[in-house]
Design an enzyme around this catalytic site. Structure first.
Site, PDB file in Angstrom:
ATOM      1  N   ARG A 362       6.219   4.452   8.037  1.00  0.00           N
ATOM      2  CA  ARG A 362       6.579   4.689   6.644  1.00  0.00           C
ATOM      3  C   ARG A 362       7.448   5.932   6.599  1.00  0.00           C
ATOM      4  NH1 ARG A 362       0.723   3.580   3.657  1.00  0.00           N
ATOM      5  NH2 ARG A 362       0.510   1.461   4.450  1.00  0.00           N
ATOM      6  N   GLN A 380      -3.710   1.848  11.921  1.00  0.00           N
ATOM      7  CA  GLN A 380      -4.959   1.835  11.172  1.00  0.00           C
ATOM      8  C   GLN A 380      -5.919   0.819  11.767  1.00  0.00           C
ATOM      9  OE1 GLN A 380      -2.982   1.204   7.205  1.00  0.00           O
ATOM     10  NE2 GLN A 380      -4.663   2.511   6.535  1.00  0.00           N
ATOM     11  N   LYS A 464      -8.604  -0.317  -6.145  1.00  0.00           N
ATOM     12  CA  LYS A 464      -9.176   0.035  -4.853  1.00  0.00           C
ATOM     13  C   LYS A 464     -10.358   0.980  -4.946  1.00  0.00           C
ATOM     14  CE  LYS A 464      -5.601   3.553  -4.021  1.00  0.00           C
ATOM     15  NZ  LYS A 464      -4.419   3.902  -3.252  1.00  0.00           N
ATOM     16  N   HIS A 510      -7.973  -5.968   1.228  1.00  0.00           N
ATOM     17  CA  HIS A 510      -7.387  -5.076   2.239  1.00  0.00           C
ATOM     18  C   HIS A 510      -8.438  -4.024   2.527  1.00  0.00           C
ATOM     19  CE1 HIS A 510      -3.105  -6.201   1.022  1.00  0.00           C
ATOM     20  NE2 HIS A 510      -3.828  -6.676   0.030  1.00  0.00           N
TER      21      HIS A 510
END
Length: 630
Positions: A362, A380, A464, A510
């Site tokens: 990123r 990750q 989230k 996710h």
RNA sequence: GCCGAAGUAGCACAGUUGGUAGUGCAACUGAUUUGUAAUCAGUAGGUCGCCAGUUCGAGUCCGGCCUUCGGCACCA
């Protein structure tokens, strides 16, 4: 005839209107001297506050948390006063209390330099010596706006103008300096005894990067010099734990100009990294995830379909080949949907859990990079659960349990949970968001877990839950995350055949537990100050010989221990034993194994544990058992 | 990206008003063969982040860029 009730239940009656400070004096002169403010019927007020009716009253001193907060707030005002005396063109804006201190934002065209901080601080202590009275003035809103406009304080006027008209406004005056403030404040500047200006920074007016940048001065303030010293010492301790310093000292990794925000892992750091990764791989296997691996370069069109291109194209690295444009993947989820989409899925296949240690890039803004904690390339413990909406709650519950288990295993106990709902920039209908948010909340509530709401902080495709660890600098690091996504499966045409034979779209969760392994390793280094527990230590034991005579034996036990799976090195340099012990102690090696003539004779090793504890001599097998059962 | 600061040997740092760059540790060589947190001696090591400029002369002064640090904003 006000009757005043004190915290211990005692009461006192006064003939007429009485001020807080007079009440304090009536109890004892020393209390009056120490009084910073008071809590009257649960509301904080100045010591000059007048009591005309019956009230519950508690005097606030620097021994109270509220007292310390008032000291910090008043110190922020003192900073503003001292600054404007030296730099009359600096306009005041806001100066709130923060953890361990305060800051004040000034609008000042010329800008401050670090040297100015010293001058300002000196001036602050000068004003303390003058013991200026700090007095409250009440004013009507429009009058206050005019007052500050006339003084050329346009920011202050803007703040006041945004306050509802009918609310009474209070200003505080000390010497010539007047500032808008709700209060309360300490009665006079002599109560501000221990403070220090810490650093200079830029900060956007009203926190918006479209606005001009102000000059922010950070300071710390305490009830006394002792507490200030303790705080400064705490900062030093934190610096000692800095993962960048330890990473260099222990040769774990380095960063260099040519790859900003990307880590060069050295052998020892990479061992630690791989231990964390392997541990998480085992977690995947034990919890019915399928590990997969997907390309790093994916055509722009897929990112357009997934919605990432619209929102994050600026933060994606792109490259081209033969007239096609590719993006280096910033995340794995669209790729996982591609795997899901291979072959028609039945409701019997769900939940389907895919996991990947995928290398993501990123292009984070340059100012955000921070050691290995915030990088541009990371991996990750990423996973995506494809499921039916009725399965969400069970999946979320299982994930929460798993996450806490993992954190505990790594030695973290202080974990906060935050819930983020819909942001302004988002995809998907409100109905879908309603569904997603309530599913997450329900799972949390059923588990009886308390959480903090972060309004509007959700991902663009769904709400989230975040798992936040606190590090030694008291900085919060978001590691674990779980996001409900009703949008991406639909955008990328994921389906399953339901029980009734109809074609349905699955929900996608996710999730990550440690999050970026790069950052997690950084957190581990700081958490343990470089002294990693044996199971994580890149080098678990080092073998030291006393003299050349034990070379062969040292080499033999090194081989034997390695064969047992231990991470062992030997240091056979021609140095004194004390010197070698010192070096490896400084490297925080968990075990130092010394072999001299005696050990060779008995075929044993002398074991010294980290921290200098002598465990005596023992056979190799005993040591192996000790380490593996630790 | 924005505001402020910094970048000198592998590491930690010093370097005066502009005059051919130093210290400690590490490294290397030799001596020492050592019993639980620093054995001694010697040697070598630098295009002072990069690029331009001012000057007889730049680590030092001016400009631009890169990176790092502290914040702000950002964080799929």
């Amino acid at each position: 005839m006000p009757i005043i009730t004190f915290p211990d239940g005692a009461q006192k009656t006064f003939d007429s209107v009485v001020s807080v400070i007079e009440v304090a004096k009536s109890i004892s002169p020393s209390l009056a001297k120490m009084a910073l403010a008071a809590e009257v019927d649960g509301k904080l007020v100045d010591t000059a506050h007048l009591l005309d009716v019956d009230a519950k009253l508690a005097i606030v001193t620097d021994q109270d948390a509220a007292g310390l907060e008032i000291i910090r707030h008043s110190t922020a005002h003192l900073l503003a006063q001292a600054t404007q005396m030296l730099y009359p063109n600096a306009q005041v804006t806001i100066g709130p209390v923060i953890e361990d201190g305060f800051y004040y934002d000034f609008a000042y065209k010329n800008g401050f330099s670090e040297a100015d901080l010293g001058k300002i601080e000196k001036n602050m202590y000068k004003l303390v010596k003058q013991n200026l009275k700090i007095e409250r003035i009440e004013m009507e809103r429009d009058a206050a706006v005019a007052f500050f406009q006339a003084k050329g304080e346009h920011y202050k006027a803007e703040i006041i103008a945004s306050i509802p008209k009918n609310e009474p406004l209070s200003l505080y005056q000390q010497g010539d300096f007047i500032d808008l403030c709700r209060g309360p404040h300490v009665p006079s500047t002599r109560h501000l005894k221990a403070f220090k200006l810490m650093k200079l920074a830029g900060a956007y007016w009203r926190g918006d990067n479209n606005n001009e940048m102000l000059q922010r001065v950070y300071g710390t303030a305490w009830a006394n010099k002792d507490d200030l010293e303790k705080y400064l010492h705490r900062l030093q301790e934190a610096e000692r734990r800095d993962h960048r310093k330890i990473g260099k000292k222990q040769s774990l990794f380095h960063l260099q100009e040519e790859s900003p925000g990307m880590v060069f892992w050295h052998q020892k750091g990479w061992v630690l990294y791989q231990i964390v990764k392997q541990f998480m791989r085992d977690i995947f296997i034990d919890n019915d995830y399928q590990e997969v691996h997907t390309p790093q370069l994916i055509d722009k069109s897929l990112w357009q379909k997934s919605g990432h291109w619209d929102k994050f194209s600026e933060a994606m690295f792109v490259t081209g080949s033969e007239h096609r444009e590719y993006a280096i993947k910033p995340m794995n989820c669209p790729a996982h949907v591609q795997i899901y989409n291979q072959g028609l899925k039945s409701y019997r296949d769900l939940p389907l859990r895919l996991a990947e240690f995928g290398s993501c890039h990123r292009n984070e803004p340059s100012g955000t990079l921070h050691g290995i904690m915030r990088v541009r390339n990371f991996v990750q413990d990423d996973g995506h659960i494809f499921c039916i909406d009725t399965q969400i709650q069970d999946e979320v519950a299982a994930f929460i349990d798993l996450t806490f288990k993992v954190y505990q295993h790594f030695g973290f106990e202080d974990i906060a949970i935050k819930f983020s709902d819909r942001p302004q920039k988002r995809v998907g209908s409100d109905a879908v968001w309603d569904k997603a948010e309530s599913a997450l909340k329900k799972a949390l509530n059923v588990k009886g877990i308390s959480w903090e709401l972060q309004a509007g902080e959700g991902a663009f495709y769904g709400p989230k839950i975040e798992f936040v660890l606190k590090d030694c600098l008291q900085r919060e690091w978001q590691c674990g995350t779980l996001q409900v996504d009703f949008s991406m499966p639909e955008r990328l045409n994921a389906h399953y055949i339901a029980k009734d034979g109809s074609k349905q779209t699955p929900v996608m969760l996710h999730r990550a537990i440690v999050g970026s392994i790069e950052r997690f390793v950084g957190i581990l280094i700081e958490h343990y100050a470089g002294a990693l527990p044996t199971w994580l230590a890149p080098i678990q034991a080092v073998i030291l010989n006393i003299s050349e005579k034990q070379l062969d034996f040292a080499t033999i036990i090194e081989k034997k221990l390695k064969k047992q799976g231990l991470r062992v090195i030997s240091d056979l340099r021609n140095e004194k034993i004390g010197f070698k012990i010192r070096e490896h102690s400084q490297q925080h090696c968990p075990y130092i194994l010394v072999v001299g003539d005696k050990e060779v004779e008995n075929r044993q090793i002398s074991v010294r544990q980290r921290g200098g504890k002598d465990l005596g001599t023992m056979p190799l097998e005993t040591f192996v058992k000790l380490v593996t059962t630790e």
